[in-house]
Write a protein that holds these residues in place. Sequence first.
Motif, mmCIF file in Angstrom:
data_model
loop_
_atom_site.group_PDB
_atom_site.id
_atom_site.type_symbol
_atom_site.label_atom_id
_atom_site.label_comp_id
_atom_site.label_asym_id
_atom_site.label_seq_id
_atom_site.Cartn_x
_atom_site.Cartn_y
_atom_site.Cartn_z
ATOM 1 N N ARG A 26 0.851 -1.208 0.000
ATOM 2 C CA ARG A 26 0.000 0.000 0.000
ATOM 3 C C ARG A 26 0.879 1.248 0.000
ATOM 4 N N LEU A 27 1.917 1.244 0.833
ATOM 5 C CA LEU A 27 2.759 2.440 0.927
ATOM 6 C C LEU A 27 3.519 2.686 -0.380
ATOM 7 N N LEU A 47 -9.392 3.786 10.129
ATOM 8 C CA LEU A 47 -8.857 5.147 10.015
ATOM 9 C C LEU A 47 -9.870 6.066 10.673
ATOM 10 N N HIS A 50 -8.194 11.449 13.338
ATOM 11 C CA HIS A 50 -6.846 12.014 13.268
ATOM 12 C C HIS A 50 -5.766 10.996 12.976
ATOM 13 N N ALA A 51 -6.068 9.728 12.976
ATOM 14 C CA ALA A 51 -5.001 8.730 12.895
ATOM 15 C C ALA A 51 -5.607 7.345 12.656
ATOM 16 N N TYR A 52 -4.727 6.371 12.467
ATOM 17 C CA TYR A 52 -5.187 4.982 12.402
ATOM 18 C C TYR A 52 -5.463 4.503 13.818
ATOM 19 N N LEU A 98 0.631 3.874 10.119
ATOM 20 C CA LEU A 98 0.436 2.709 9.261
ATOM 21 C C LEU A 98 1.726 1.894 9.131
ATOM 22 N N ASN B 20 -6.955 12.333 5.093
ATOM 23 C CA ASN B 20 -5.984 11.859 6.086
ATOM 24 C C ASN B 20 -4.758 11.341 5.354
ATOM 25 N N ARG B 21 -3.588 11.716 5.862
ATOM 26 C CA ARG B 21 -2.359 11.285 5.203
ATOM 27 C C ARG B 21 -2.238 9.767 5.290
ATOM 28 N N LEU B 22 -1.910 9.141 4.177
ATOM 29 C CA LEU B 22 -1.858 7.676 4.122
ATOM 30 C C LEU B 22 -0.925 7.094 5.184
ATOM 31 N N ALA B 23 0.259 7.683 5.323
ATOM 32 C CA ALA B 23 1.284 7.063 6.155
ATOM 33 C C ALA B 23 0.924 7.028 7.631
ATOM 34 N N GLY B 25 -2.268 8.899 8.924
ATOM 35 C CA GLY B 25 -3.627 9.336 9.215
ATOM 36 C C GLY B 25 -3.765 10.808 9.582
ATOM 37 N N VAL B 26 -2.659 11.522 9.623
ATOM 38 C CA VAL B 26 -2.712 12.934 10.026
ATOM 39 C C VAL B 26 -3.628 13.715 9.077
ATOM 40 N N VAL B 27 -4.369 14.662 9.657
ATOM 41 C CA VAL B 27 -5.315 15.463 8.862
ATOM 42 C C VAL B 27 -4.537 16.417 7.956
ATOM 43 N N GLU B 63 -4.345 9.446 -4.113
ATOM 44 C CA GLU B 63 -4.705 8.578 -2.979
ATOM 45 C C GLU B 63 -3.515 7.841 -2.379
ATOM 46 N N ASN B 64 -2.370 7.907 -3.028
ATOM 47 C CA ASN B 64 -1.194 7.283 -2.407
ATOM 48 C C ASN B 64 -0.519 8.215 -1.410
ATOM 49 N N VAL B 67 -5.797 9.887 1.929
ATOM 50 C CA VAL B 67 -6.970 9.056 1.606
ATOM 51 C C VAL B 67 -8.256 9.647 2.184
#
Lengths: 550, 102
Positions: A26-27, A47, A50-52, A98, B20-23, B25-27, B63-64, B67
Amino acid sequence: MYVYDAFDRTFLQERVAEFRDQVARRLSGELNEEEFKPLRLMNGVYLQLHAYMLRVCIPYGTLNATQLRALARVARRYDRDYGHFTTRQNIQFNWIKLAELPDAMADLAEVGIHGIQTSGNCIRNTTTDAFAGAARDEIEDPRLYAEIIRQWSTLHPEFTYLPRKFKIAISAARHDRAATRVHDVGLRLHRRDGETGFEVMVGGGLGRTPYIGKTIRDFLPKEDLLSYLEAIVRTYNLGGRRDNIYKARIKIQVHELGAEAFAEKVEAEWRQIKDGALKLDQAALDTIADRFLTPDFEALPDDPAELATALANPAFARWHANSVVPHKVGGHAIVTLSLKPVGGPPGDCTADQMDTIADLAERYGYGEVRVAHEQNLVLPHVRQKDLPAVWRALDAIGVATPNVGLVTDIISCPGLDYCSLANTRSIPIAQKLTQRFADDARIADIGRLHVNISGCINACGHHHIGHIGILGVEKKDEEFFQISLGGKGNSKARLGELIGPAIPESEIVDAVERLVDTYLELRASPAETFIAAVERLGIEPFKERAYAPR
Amino acid sequence: MTSPLQRKLKISGPTAITANRLADGVVVWLTSGGAWSMAIAEAAIATTGEEVQRLLTLAHGDENTAVGAYAARVEVTAEGRAAPANLRERIRVNGPTIAPAA
Ligand code: SF4
């Protein structure tokens, strides 16, 4: 404690390796979000705002000290030094990156825990009584059956894509401490003519359309547990609605068909499979029972001198009266650790607290810890003579608030502070209520009173079964709260009744206090609990007083 | 049934694109240059449905990096910067309104 075998350990390691590969893909962009999302959900990764968020499954709420320390380590290494215990006996970590999730999962897998079955439309992890294996009113230890269900349901190929999620709860004591009547399937172990078997309830659940489960079988022999469950889930899988997510739970199917017609379908299916491979013979039960390590309890006298002396201290006495209940073995006790300190977020526990609790479990509690669905922890097996020392240690880390089962033992969902589905916040309401009712003597006088808060109609805070239920609704970007009264989740489960229009956030704490004051004024005697008074008087007198004079 | 995209296009005022940032989840907020910023003040502010649609297409194509992109109503400060317009976005921008466990 159940001891995993080599098969379970290998499975978990392979699962972590698979997830590590999925995250890397995915990354790197090899998997897109649409492809990845169901994969992460199957491992308990959501998700949120603010975070996973990683939801970790604690099967039937049972942990050993080593596992609790592993949770503390994950909180410290990958999160912000705390975790949140949920109403399904799980724990959630709110801030995991993630890229670090596979490492966190690998750390958990080392001690046999994971996030499988905490998300997705599968059979979720089975919940049970937090006092299992310790309670005096227990008929049998329900965890044996919860474990059997775990083994049957984990990655069950037929039931991996059900119309919706599916939750099972088991109680095996006279008092239902597992809210079995509000689960998709509730199982109540009881005795009949010298035999033990299950009452089977289906179609309970809260959320948008709450229902109390209907009994479709009074007595199911234990040997038929899995075949009967398989028949129920198959009936649901084939007939449950997939056209509308809000109508996809089994409760809607049971309601639309009628419990009797649903039961007939289940029985017809069951007749075909009941004598097949799923039959549980005694040898199968014994094999699993043998993998549960039962503490080697020393037989000790009740009420030892150390306890009698300590009870002279009013603070200890108050905690003892509130948070300690008798154990099935003489000289022992079950201790509930309140994760509801005044002003704290309900169910949160820091890494340091987890470590200390793990140490205490080892030193005083045969190494066992439980998660209660009320979002508290339990040391199920403490020697009574050790209670004073345990209390001092728990008090030092802030988990000995004597409010278990009282007005400030609030069950609250994460709400809008974390949850992407929320309408309103929940935790700050709980915090303000605990501050309003901060006085230990006052809450002891008020007595048993369950307050439940949900930040949206999904009802993760189980507001329908709160004696006082609070549901957040949003009106023009403002937070409002509906109050319901008279709900309860025990064996006589009932849904609360809405008392009237929603109340603005600034007035909700006052409204709850007025409800409590009304009860204090109208109760027949201090022995009449809040819920008993509501049942005797109806909601009218409360309703009149809940709303501030305008 | 209206598609989510069409629904998002009915804007009721100044709008920014957030995800949210993929890596981790940060807004994050979409800037006019098509990059993602953690600062809402750097968000591109759209005032027409067409502009929102253009920005959303840009966001969904990335989206990479981030997301779950959606259009969020924003307020515009005296300096012409975007600011959260409701409690949900305020919490997304500022974090939970509560202190975690002590
Ligand atoms: S009840 Fe609603 S707000 Fe609360 S955790 Fe569940 S989905 Fe989120």
